[in-house]
Design an enzyme around this catalytic site. Structure first.
Site, PDB file in Angstrom:
ATOM      1  CE  LYS B 106      -0.833  -0.414   4.919  1.00  0.00           C
ATOM      2  NZ  LYS B 106      -1.729  -0.912   5.934  1.00  0.00           N
ATOM      3  N   GLY B 107       0.298   2.386   0.110  1.00  0.00           N
ATOM      4  CA  GLY B 107       1.158   3.565   0.036  1.00  0.00           C
ATOM      5  C   GLY B 107       1.054   4.173  -1.342  1.00  0.00           C
ATOM      6  CB  CYS B 108       0.531   2.870  -4.650  1.00  0.00           C
ATOM      7  SG  CYS B 108       2.032   1.966  -4.352  1.00  0.00           S
ATOM      8  CB  ILE B 109      -3.555   5.556  -1.240  1.00  0.00           C
ATOM      9  CG1 ILE B 109      -3.169   4.260  -0.566  1.00  0.00           C
ATOM     10  CG2 ILE B 109      -5.034   5.753  -1.278  1.00  0.00           C
ATOM     11  CD1 ILE B 109      -3.763   3.017  -1.059  1.00  0.00           C
TER      12      ILE B 109
END
Lengths: 432, 109
Positions: B106-109
């Site tokens: 995640k973190g690619c939001i």
């Protein structure tokens, strides 16, 4: 007397203070809020400063103005939280005990994390616009800049307001067109992601806007360092991009005390249950806004929707009830596309942005996943909403859970309030 | 775990994959499958350093339920950033997660 301590008096912390102040019994609970800044910054407004749309006075107000009653804030840096002892040590020497702790210290830009970023070109040919100082310095630079290679860049994900750098590129395109020097400005958008938008659905529907606006896309570019002598971005895999003017979003990190307290992940964001907003490590610590590691956008709208869930869960926690309210990751973002137009997107953990009307199905007035002038006016109107309703924890015309049902809001009271607010805002923003 | 979006046949086995092309069921994964996924990512053969990163990611996932971000890899995997990009060109965290049979970080939001 029990203690509830809120660390951070930004968007999320201030909203929680206002909500809990109303609901908690004052004979039973003392609420303390801590922050190192006297002023509140309207961060969404920073985007407009370089282009001369907003000035400093649009985006700065004393924090005190948004606190309930005569509520005071302790002004200090936070040194360390000792979760085993339920204590917070502040840099000014004060030690606070807590029964419940809310962490709302957000995220900050950390240019020092990238080699050559905060070096001799910093605020000369390299700028950020995620700080007031950076945005103001860039506004001055733009006044006298005659063109060249403009590079807009995201250093590393996650960042707060992930669409802001793209909006910046769109606004720059329009700004230089209006200045009649667009043909002298080459705009390149450089991102570590595989495509321009963080949401694939947006890239699918809106990706062509980059082509239409003559903005070049350099994807999967992870900056290793910045060569100040030759004015180049250099990636870990040795690709190079020349710039005359670099506008970058540096690495974003949580506050340093999070690391010192052993509460954070590798970027000092606090591991948090994405539905209940409770810390995964400590049951009496809750986390809201950019400070958490939940897989939602780091944005004020997310903090706003989350604040309603967290308020319920704190009340449940106090009453020894299960934490029944579940956050769905709802985010709602206006995306400026230049020349007085904008898109609007609405999504959550599970559902990608969908087309439609918002917040009232079929009526709007805002169009989802579509460019419109009304969306742009909505974005500008939001400043009023933010200062006057949102921070004070007043109800907004948008519920916390994302509506899937054609985006219908069926609460009559909310609809009426929305219409009243819109009329009031239209009056105020007559000049737009 | 993310939801199945499609199926894919690797080494004669039909495997569920998510919208990012990553395996849905960790139990479907083994070292041979990792080798095939690596080929799809343009890595002809997995060497010892590749395995150091893959094993680190799997260990972290089993402890936290999250795929490691690039920053976690550079801080804790024992392989430096420059090498990570040489091993898994362009997107070390994303590529290593896929080869390790884990969801996209995640973190690619």
């Amino acid at each position: 007397m029990k203690d509830l301590v809120i660390l951070g008096a930004g968007t999320a912390g201030t909203m929680m203070l206002n909500k809990l102040y109303k609901l908690l019994d004052k004979n039973e609970w003392k609420i303390t809020i801590v922050d190192n800044e006297k002023n509140h910054y309207y961060q969404p407004g920073f985007l407009f400063i370089p282009f001369g749309v907003y000035t400093k006075k649009d985006v700065v107000k004393p924090k005190k103005q948004f606190f309930p009653g005569e509520h005071e804030m302790i002004e200090s840096e936070i040194f360390k939280v000792l979760p085993e002892f339920n204590k917070v040590h502040l840099n000014n020497g004060i030690i606070l005990d807590y029964d419940i702790l809310i962490i709302a210290t957000g995220s900050r830009t950390a240019p020092e994390e990238t080699e050559g970023l905060k070096d001799k070109l910093w605020y000369k040919d390299i700028f950020d616009f995620y700080t007031l100082e950076g945005a103001l310095a860039l506004a001055e630079k733009f006044k006298k800049w005659n063109g060249g290679k403009l590079v807009v860049n995201i250093t590393e994900m996650p960042i707060k307001c992930p669409v802001a750098p793209l909006e910046f590129a769109f606004l720059a395109d329009a700004f230089f067109e209006d200045k009649r020097i667009r043909e002298k400005v080459q705009i390149t958008y450089v991102t570590p992601l595989a495509e321009a938008f963080t949401k694939h659905k947006c890239s699918e529907v809106l990706g062509h806007f980059l082509d239409d606006k003559g903005i070049e896309l350099e994807a999967e570019f992870n900056i290793a360092r910045i060569d100040n002598e030759n004015k180049k971005l250099i990636s870990w895999d040795e690709r190079e991009i020349d710039f005359d003017l670099l506008v970058t979003v540096p690495v974003n990190k949580g506050a340093d005390y999070i690391e010192a307290s052993g509460l954070g992940d590798e970027l000092n964001f606090v591991p948090t249950d994405k539905h209940t907003l409770q810390s995964l490590q400590h049951k009496n610590i809750f986390v809201i806004g950019d400070a958490s590691n939940i897989p939602a956008s780091k944005a004020g709208s997310v903090a706003h929707f989350a604040s309603e869930i967290l308020t319920e869960n704190i009340l449940s926690y106090i009453n020894a009830m299960p934490l029944a309210a579940k956050f769905d990751g709802h985010a709602n973002c206006f995306i400026e596309s230049g020349h007085g137009r904008a898109f609007l997107i609405d999504f959550n953990y599970d559902v990608e942005p969908l087309p439609g009307k918002f917040p009232l199905a079929h009526l709007g007035p805002f169009s989802l996943l579509k460019e419109s002038r009304t969306n742009h006016i909505g974005k500008l109107m939001f400043k009023w909403t933010y200062w006057n309703l949102l921070l004070k924890g007043k109800e907004l015309p948008v519920g916390s859970a994302m509506s899937l049902d054609g985006k219908i809001l069926d609460n009559q009271q909310i609809k009426e309030q929305f219409i009243t607010d819109t009329q009031q805002i239209q009056k105020l923003s007559g000049g737009i | 775990m993310s939801n199945a979006a499609a199926e894919k046949i690797i080494l004669g086995k039909t495997l569920a994959i998510d919208a990012d092309g990553n395996l849905v069921n960790m139990a479907d994964w083994n070292e041979e499958i990792a080798g095939e996924l690596a080929k799809e990512e343009g890595i002809a053969e997995l060497n010892g350093q590749h395995w150091q990163v893959i094993n680190f990611m799997r260990k972290v996932y089993s402890e936290t339920g999250d795929s490691s971000s690039i920053r976690k890899l550079t801080k804790e995997s024992g392989v430096d950033t420059k090498t990570l990009y040489a091993l898994f060109p362009k997107g070390p965290a994303k590529k290593a997660a896929r080869i390790a049979g884990l969801p996209k970080p995640k973190g690619c939001i």
